[in-house]
Motif scaffolding. Structure first.
Motif, mmCIF file in Angstrom:
data_model
loop_
_atom_site.group_PDB
_atom_site.id
_atom_site.type_symbol
_atom_site.label_atom_id
_atom_site.label_comp_id
_atom_site.label_asym_id
_atom_site.label_seq_id
_atom_site.Cartn_x
_atom_site.Cartn_y
_atom_site.Cartn_z
ATOM 1 N N PHE A 106 0.345 0.503 5.886
ATOM 2 C CA PHE A 106 -0.765 0.813 6.699
ATOM 3 C C PHE A 106 -2.335 0.933 6.421
ATOM 4 O O PHE A 106 -2.330 1.297 5.533
ATOM 5 N N ALA A 107 -2.910 1.069 7.554
ATOM 6 C CA ALA A 107 -4.185 1.125 7.090
ATOM 7 C C ALA A 107 -4.793 2.704 6.695
ATOM 8 O O ALA A 107 -5.868 3.057 6.249
ATOM 9 N N THR A 108 -3.996 3.649 7.979
ATOM 10 C CA THR A 108 -4.186 4.896 7.790
ATOM 11 C C THR A 108 -2.693 5.058 8.251
ATOM 12 O O THR A 108 -1.893 4.620 8.159
ATOM 13 N N VAL A 129 -2.375 4.878 -1.814
ATOM 14 C CA VAL A 129 -2.362 4.068 -2.812
ATOM 15 C C VAL A 129 -3.882 3.260 -2.605
ATOM 16 O O VAL A 129 -4.297 2.966 -1.465
ATOM 17 N N VAL A 130 -4.263 2.040 -3.918
ATOM 18 C CA VAL A 130 -5.319 1.406 -3.566
ATOM 19 C C VAL A 130 -4.951 -0.296 -4.280
ATOM 20 O O VAL A 130 -3.983 -0.320 -4.868
ATOM 21 N N VAL A 131 -5.136 -0.719 -3.123
ATOM 22 C CA VAL A 131 -4.327 -3.010 -3.841
ATOM 23 C C VAL A 131 -5.108 -3.010 -5.247
ATOM 24 O O VAL A 131 -6.777 -2.956 -5.320
ATOM 25 N N THR A 132 -4.460 -3.701 -5.207
ATOM 26 C CA THR A 132 -5.408 -4.371 -7.372
ATOM 27 C C THR A 132 -4.895 -5.553 -6.968
ATOM 28 O O THR A 132 -5.983 -5.811 -8.071
ATOM 29 N N ASP A 133 -4.015 -6.178 -6.409
ATOM 30 C CA ASP A 133 -3.897 -7.750 -6.164
ATOM 31 C C ASP A 133 -2.416 -7.974 -5.238
ATOM 32 O O ASP A 133 -2.224 -7.607 -4.599
ATOM 33 N N ASP A 162 7.613 -17.304 2.052
ATOM 34 C CA ASP A 162 6.703 -17.305 2.694
ATOM 35 C C ASP A 162 6.152 -14.968 2.752
ATOM 36 O O ASP A 162 5.502 -15.149 4.030
ATOM 37 N N ARG A 163 5.631 -14.974 2.046
ATOM 38 C CA ARG A 163 5.884 -13.153 2.085
ATOM 39 C C ARG A 163 4.333 -12.935 0.983
ATOM 40 O O ARG A 163 3.730 -14.311 0.592
ATOM 41 N N VAL A 164 4.280 -11.988 1.528
ATOM 42 C CA VAL A 164 2.581 -12.428 0.187
ATOM 43 C C VAL A 164 2.951 -10.821 -0.761
ATOM 44 O O VAL A 164 3.591 -9.927 0.336
ATOM 45 N N ARG A 165 2.842 -10.464 -1.620
ATOM 46 C CA ARG A 165 3.349 -8.967 -2.455
ATOM 47 C C ARG A 165 1.860 -8.645 -2.967
ATOM 48 O O ARG A 165 0.694 -8.840 -3.423
ATOM 49 N N VAL A 166 1.686 -7.191 -2.359
ATOM 50 C CA VAL A 166 0.714 -6.409 -2.145
ATOM 51 C C VAL A 166 0.992 -5.842 -3.749
ATOM 52 O O VAL A 166 1.658 -4.606 -3.219
ATOM 53 N N ARG A 167 0.220 -5.379 -4.632
ATOM 54 C CA ARG A 167 0.194 -4.462 -5.537
ATOM 55 C C ARG A 167 -0.417 -3.558 -5.321
ATOM 56 O O ARG A 167 -1.899 -3.822 -5.397
ATOM 57 N N ALA A 168 -0.191 -2.583 -6.240
ATOM 58 C CA ALA A 168 -0.908 -1.272 -5.716
ATOM 59 C C ALA A 168 -0.690 -0.583 -7.330
ATOM 60 O O ALA A 168 -0.390 0.290 -7.458
ATOM 61 N N VAL A 179 -7.239 -6.743 0.374
ATOM 62 C CA VAL A 179 -8.627 -6.870 -0.217
ATOM 63 C C VAL A 179 -8.581 -6.040 -1.349
ATOM 64 O O VAL A 179 -7.931 -4.664 -1.667
ATOM 65 N N PRO A 180 -8.400 -6.223 -2.966
ATOM 66 C CA PRO A 180 -8.229 -5.534 -4.128
ATOM 67 C C PRO A 180 -9.408 -4.474 -3.525
ATOM 68 O O PRO A 180 -10.298 -4.940 -3.187
#
Length: 360
Positions: free
Chosen positions: A293-295, A307-311, A317-323, A341-342
């Protein structure tokens, strides 16, 4: 290099008892104690620099440790005695097959028996047997330069087994292969390694699941976790085991949930005996169970993790969002809609029913 350690060596295994190794190399910060029972495959896992190569080099006879002891089926290889590599009955298979380019495949596989004094005809007969075992008998008359990567690695497996080792060391044997060759080689290894004594180093979760009976995890030169493969990967207690299993893990102390040192508070379903107040515990959950969520979402703040996105990493067919150490698997549309975005601050949210909590 520093002098020998004064710490007592580990016990020597009895006859037919497999590998017993305590490897102490202070200059590398390594003090690792592990066992491999007869007929067992143990996966040695850990990040780069954790001490895995030091263990393999010591067991193989390439590195002489400062302390500890290595014994194989009751025979001391390192410790008070030192047995040279060629006399250990230990074979190593690495990423590079290291076949002799001037010999045929058949003579490469027969090399080990010949070096041990086996007559040429008998050695070649043994080589043909093992080439057939690894489905490479049709390659017998070829030279290594005419082989694909997968074929060369099959020949290397046959060569290692033809030497009749008491212990087989596998150092990421499939890491250099292309994706198409790996599944067939993995299935072949699963078949020919059955009931053999094997120490396997790998970073691949499928290698671990399909080949290993038990897992030993090392970090910082020490064993931090060990146990049956399925148990370790299902309920990891170390950060590296959680990563290789593809799971998120939050460690901390029990406070009506797992409260981490950096302030995350994760609630979940307690597995096994419940932790006591202040007791160390872990919370484990899959990236696909995490919403982004954005908030922070409204309502209950439970399991809303700032958290803060790091990568960002593509994952089918998915994207792994790392924090940092946490991850969430989302759609490409979600990445665009949330402008992920990071550096972007977001909230990871996971239902308590998707989280397993257990004490350490």
């Amino acid at each position: 290099m520093t002098g020998p350690t004064t710490s007592p060596p580990g016990p020597v295994a009895g006859p037919g008892s497999g590998l017993a190794a305590r490897v102490v190399v202070p200059d590398r910060g390594v003090d690792i104690d592990l066992r491999v029972a007869p007929g067992e495959t143990v996966a040695l896992l850990g990040p780069n620099g954790a001490g895995k190569s030091t263990v393999l080099e010591t067991v193989a006879g390439v590195l002489r440790p400062d302390g500890g002891r290595v014994a194989l089926d009751g025979r001391e290889l390192a410790g008070r005695a030192w047995v040279p590599a060629h006399d250990r009955q230990v074979a190593m298979l690495a990423q590079d097959p290291l076949l002799f380019p001037h010999l045929t495949v058949l003579d490469n596989v027969a090399f080990g028996p010949r070096s041990a004094g086996v007559r040429r005809g008998t050695a070649r007969e043994r080589a043909r047997h093992w080439l057939a075992e690894v489905d490479a008998d049709a390659l017998a008359d070829r030279r290594p330069g005419d082989l694909s990567g997968g074929q060369a690695q099959r020949v290397a497996v046959a060569r290692a087994l033809a030497a009749m080792p008491r212990l087989l060391l596998l150092d990421e044997p499939m890491a250099a292969l292309d994706v198409g060759a790996t599944p067939a080689l993995r299935q072949m290894l699963r078949r020919v390694l059955a009931e053999r004594t094997v120490l396997l180093v790998t970073h691949d979760v499928l290698d671990t699941l399909l080949l290993a009976d038990r897992v030993v995890v090392v970090e910082g030169g020490r064993v931090v976790e060990e146990g049956p493969t399925a148990e370790v990967l299902r309920r990891p207690r170390s950060a590296f085991a959680a990563r290789i299993a593809g799971l998120n893990m939050v460690t901390g102390r029990w406070d009506d949930g797992v409260r981490s040192p950096d302030g995350l508070h994760v609630h979940g379903m307690v597995a096994g005996p419940p932790p006591g107040p202040g007791q160390e515990a872990v919370a484990v959950f899959a990236p696909h169970a995490v919403a982004v969520f954005a908030t922070a979402p409204g309502g209950s703040p439970r399991n809303s993790l700032p958290v803060v996105v790091t990568d960002l990493q593509p994952l089918g067919d998915r994207v792994r969002v790392r924090a940092g150490d946490l991850a969430a698997d989302v759609t490409a549309h979600a990445v665009a809609d949330l402008d992920l975005v990071p550096g972007r601050a977001v909230t990871f949210s996971v239902k308590a029913t998707e989280v397993s909590v257990y004490r350490t």
